[in-house]
Design an enzyme around this catalytic site. Structure first.
Site, short mmCIF file in Angstrom:
data_model
loop_
_atom_site.label_atom_id
_atom_site.label_comp_id
_atom_site.label_asym_id
_atom_site.label_seq_id
_atom_site.Cartn_x
_atom_site.Cartn_y
_atom_site.Cartn_z
N ASP A 101 0.89 -1.21 -0.05
CA ASP A 101 -0.07 0.05 0.07
C ASP A 101 0.78 1.36 -0.02
O ASP A 101 2.02 1.16 0.24
CB ASP A 101 -0.89 0.04 1.09
CG ASP A 101 -1.89 -1.13 1.08
OD1 ASP A 101 -2.13 -1.70 0.10
OD2 ASP A 101 -2.08 -1.52 2.45
N1 URA Z 1 -0.97 -6.01 3.83
C1 URA Z 1 -1.71 -4.71 3.65
O1 URA Z 1 -2.58 -4.34 4.53
N2 URA Z 1 -0.85 -3.68 3.15
C2 URA Z 1 0.33 -4.11 2.78
O2 URA Z 1 0.80 -3.03 2.02
C3 URA Z 1 0.77 -5.29 2.70
C4 URA Z 1 -0.02 -6.19 2.94
#
Ligand code: URA
Length: 228
Positions: A101
């Protein structure tokens, strides 16, 4: 493959530049100068440019330390893309083998090899991804057992695969996943009535961030590539 296409892939030339070199008699196959840009090559053909043998560039494998605020996409209107951090031009387009993310930091693997990225991301391959998580609330007493048993996430029909949870402090944990569902870590802790306030990926399989600072990248070693 056509001779002009081979030249483009083995050098950083455009098709026009490749054609010009061919027309000028700079390119040879088996000792014979070839002047037809459409000349068909077998996969193992040895081509010489100005007398030196050319090789096709192999696939590219990269480990990048993603800072917060970068997006794992090839284009975005709001955020800078992780590819902007890799200034070197590669002849084959790179894609992330598993996304983070925009607010998550840590290890992103990038490659031009679609089959390899499938091996990194497919849940069937059991490639371990380790995350450091900071939580808004103290972790609940049965969190380790729930992660081990699998958690049914909102809008999913199957529970998550067994995940290992190490409790470092009441609000700091390390979780090891074998899969990468959309927003998986945040959704798992939401299902445990908690909230992720900081998320960092420390490793993917045998690859970690040793030697890299935020925003830096390196090529994977052949052993790392082969480990997936
Ligand atoms: N899980 C998440 O919620 N976000 C990420 O960036 C990676 C794994």
């Amino acid at each position: 493959m056509r001779l002009d296409k081979f030249l483009c892939e083995a050098t950083s030339w455009s098709r026009a530049e490749a054609k010009k070199a061919i027309a000028r008699g700079r390119v040879a196959h088996a000792g014979n100068t070839i002047t037809d840009p459409g000349y068909k090559l077998s996969n193992d053909a040895k081509i010489a440019l100005d007398g030196a043998t050319l090789a096709l560039q192999g696939p590219v494998y990269i480990a990048l330390y993603k800072p917060e605020g970068y997006i794992c996409a090839t284009q975005d209107e709001v955020y800078p893309c992780v590819l902007h951090l890799i200034e070197q031009a590669h002849q084959q387009p790179l894609h992330p083998a598993g996304r983070l993310d925009v607010d998550t930091t840590g290890l992103v693997l990038l490659t031009s090899d679609g089959q390899w990225s499938h091996r990194v991301t497919s849940p069937k391959k059991h490639c371990h991804k380790v995350y450091h998580v900071e939580l808004a609330e103290p972790i609940c007493a049965d969190a380790q057992a729930q992660c081990e048993a699998g958690i049914l996430l909102h809008n999913e029909t199957k529970p998550t695969r067994p995940a290992k949870l190490d409790i470092l402090t009441p609000t700091q944990v390390r979780i090891t996943l074998q899969e990468g569902k959309y927003h998986q870590v945040k959704r798992m802790f939401a299902a445990l009535n908690n909230k992720v306030i900081k998320l960092h990926r420390a490793s993917v399989g045998p690859v970690d961030l040793t030697g890299l600072n935020e925003g830096e990248w390196r090529y994977l070693t052949p052993a790392e590539v082969a480990a997936f």
